[in-house]
Design a protein around this motif. Structure first.
Motif, PDB file in Angstrom:
ATOM      1  N   ASN A   1      32.720  55.923  33.940  1.00 28.34           N
ATOM      2  CA  ASN A   1      32.448  54.806  35.193  1.00 28.34           C
ATOM      3  C   ASN A   1      32.580  53.556  35.423  1.00 28.34           C
ATOM      4  OD1 ASN A   1      30.016  56.305  36.362  1.00 28.34           O
ATOM      5  ND2 ASN A   1      28.896  55.438  34.491  1.00 28.34           N
TER       6      ASN A   1
ATOM      7  N   THR B   1      30.930  48.501  49.974  1.00 34.36           N
ATOM      8  CA  THR B   1      31.731  49.472  50.208  1.00 34.36           C
ATOM      9  C   THR B   1      32.372  49.905  51.330  1.00 34.36           C
ATOM     10  OG1 THR B   1      29.809  51.269  49.527  1.00 34.36           O
ATOM     11  CG2 THR B   1      31.615  52.426  50.058  1.00 34.36           C
TER      12      THR B   1
ATOM     13  N   ASP C   1      36.422  54.134  36.937  1.00 36.50           N
ATOM     14  CA  ASP C   1      36.241  54.653  38.952  1.00 36.50           C
ATOM     15  C   ASP C   1      36.576  53.016  38.979  1.00 36.50           C
ATOM     16  OD1 ASP C   1      35.887  57.166  38.861  1.00 36.50           O
ATOM     17  OD2 ASP C   1      34.076  57.794  38.476  1.00 36.50           O
ATOM     18  N   THR C   2      35.788  52.259  37.858  1.00 37.65           N
ATOM     19  CA  THR C   2      35.914  50.999  38.727  1.00 37.65           C
ATOM     20  C   THR C   2      36.497  49.605  38.213  1.00 37.65           C
ATOM     21  OG1 THR C   2      33.939  50.761  37.049  1.00 37.65           O
ATOM     22  CG2 THR C   2      33.254  51.081  39.754  1.00 37.65           C
TER      23      THR C   2
ATOM     24  N   ARG D   1      35.336  47.033  49.847  1.00 36.53           N
ATOM     25  CA  ARG D   1      35.530  47.385  48.899  1.00 36.53           C
ATOM     26  C   ARG D   1      37.009  48.515  49.534  1.00 36.53           C
ATOM     27  NH1 ARG D   1      34.330  51.232  43.598  1.00 36.53           N
ATOM     28  NH2 ARG D   1      36.686  51.660  43.256  1.00 36.53           N
TER      29      ARG D   1
ATOM     30  N   VAL E   1      38.363  47.269  40.269  1.00 37.53           N
ATOM     31  CA  VAL E   1      36.932  45.905  40.776  1.00 37.53           C
ATOM     32  C   VAL E   1      36.683  45.075  39.537  1.00 37.53           C
ATOM     33  CG1 VAL E   1      34.620  45.615  41.566  1.00 37.53           C
ATOM     34  CG2 VAL E   1      35.985  47.563  42.697  1.00 37.53           C
ATOM     35  N   ASN E   2      36.835  45.665  38.126  1.00 34.84           N
ATOM     36  CA  ASN E   2      36.684  44.972  37.464  1.00 34.84           C
ATOM     37  C   ASN E   2      37.896  43.665  36.942  1.00 34.84           C
ATOM     38  OD1 ASN E   2      34.317  45.879  36.618  1.00 34.84           O
ATOM     39  ND2 ASN E   2      35.184  47.986  35.109  1.00 34.84           N
TER      40      ASN E   2
END
Length: 248
Positions: free
Chosen positions: A115, A66, A118-119, A69, A122-123
C-alpha cells in the motif's frame, strides 16, 4: 471586464506570493504576466482533464477523488515510480498475499508495504502540502493559521490580513459588501423585478401575462367568427338556388 480577465487578475497576487515565498523580490511585468498565463493554463488543463476522466469513468461531470488523481498524474503533479505495464507485470510476478503467514504478521506487514508503494506519489504530494515551502506561502499571503507556524511568527500572522480582503478594502470606498455584491468576490445579489419605464405595463411578468391572455382570447374567438362567416355563405348560396328555381 470579462470573466477570464477577472480570474486572471485574481490569480496574479497568488503567483506573486509564491514567487516571494520562493525568494524572488522583484521581476519585470512581462515575466509576471507570462507566469500568470502559464499558471492559468495549467489550472485549466488540470480541471479539463478531471472533467474528462469523470465523464469517461462514470458518465458524469461530477469528479471523484479517483478522477482528480488521474488528472494529477496526466498533468505531471503525481509521478508514479513505475509505468502501468511495469505495475501489471510486477503484480503478476510477485508472491500472492495469501501465501504469507498470517499468524506471525507477515501478511499484514507485506500488505502495508504494498500500500505504501502504491500511494508513494500521493504521500509525497501530501508531504509537500504540509511542508515548510507551502507553509511559507501561506505566511506570506497572510492565510496561515497560528497553529501552522512557529510561535515567533504567530503574532504577525494574526495581525496580518490576507491579501484578498486587503485588496477589496483598498479598492472599495463604500464598503466591501456593497461594492462587490453580485460578483465572484462578494455575496449574491438580491433578485429584483425589472421595471419597464414608459410602457403600458410595469414589468416583464405583466407583459407576458397580457400577451398570453390576448393570445387565448384570439384563439377562442377565431372559430366562432369562421363559423358565422361559413353560415352566411351557406345562406347566400341557398338563396341564389331558390331564385334560380323560381325563374320561369
Amino acid at each position: 471586464m470579462s470573466a477570464n480577465d477577472l480570474f486572471r487578475t485574481l490569480l496574479r497576487p497568488a503567483v506573486l506570493h509564491i514567487l516571494r515565498a520562493s525568494g524572488f523580490h522583484s521581476a519585470k511585468p512581462s515575466v509576471i504576466d507570462t507566469l500568470v498565463d502559464l499558471t492559468s493554463r495549467y489550472l485549466l488543463l488540470l480541471a479539463s482533464r478531471t472533467a474528462h476522466n469523470a465523464y469517461l469513468n462514470h458518465n458524469d461531470l461530477t469528479p471523484s477523488i479517483t478522477d482528480v488523481r488521474m488528472a494529477m498524474q496526466d498533468c505531471g503533479i503525481l509521478v508514479p515510480s513505475l509505468t502501468a505495464a511495469e505495475e501489471l507485470w510486477k503484480d503478476r510476478l510477485r508472491k500472492p498475499l495469501e501465501e504469507y503467514e498470517e499468524d506471525n504478521g507477515a501478511r499484514a506487514k507485506e500488505e502495508r508495504r504494498r500500500n505504501a508503494e502504491d500511494t508513494a506519489d500521493v504521500n509525497e504530494f501530501i508531504e509537500w502540502v504540509r511542508g515548510d515551502c507551502n507553509r511559507e506561502i501561506h505566511r506570506i499571503a497572510g492565510t496561515a493559521k497560528p497553529h501552522d507556524i512557529s510561535e515567533t511568527e504567530a503574532l504577525d500572522a494574526v495581525e496580518m490580513e490576507d491579501y484578498l480582503n486587503t485588496l477589496m478594502k483598498k479598492h472599495s470606498k463604500t464598503g466591501v459588501e456593497s461594492r462587490f455584491q453580485g460578483t465572484a468576490l462578494g455575496s449574491a445579489a438580491e433578485v429584483r423585478p425589472i421595471k419597464i419605464e414608459g410602457g403600458p405595463v410595469d414589468s416583464i411578468q405583466d407583459w407576458n401575462r397580457r400577451t398570453r391572455e390576448k393570445s387565448a382570447k384570439l384563439a377562442g374567438t377565431a372559430p366562432s367568427r369562421n363559423n358565422n362567416e361559413l353560415s352566411d355563405n351557406v345562406l347566400e348560396t341557398r338563396e341564389q338556388f331558390e331564385d334560380i328555381e323560381m325563374e320561369p
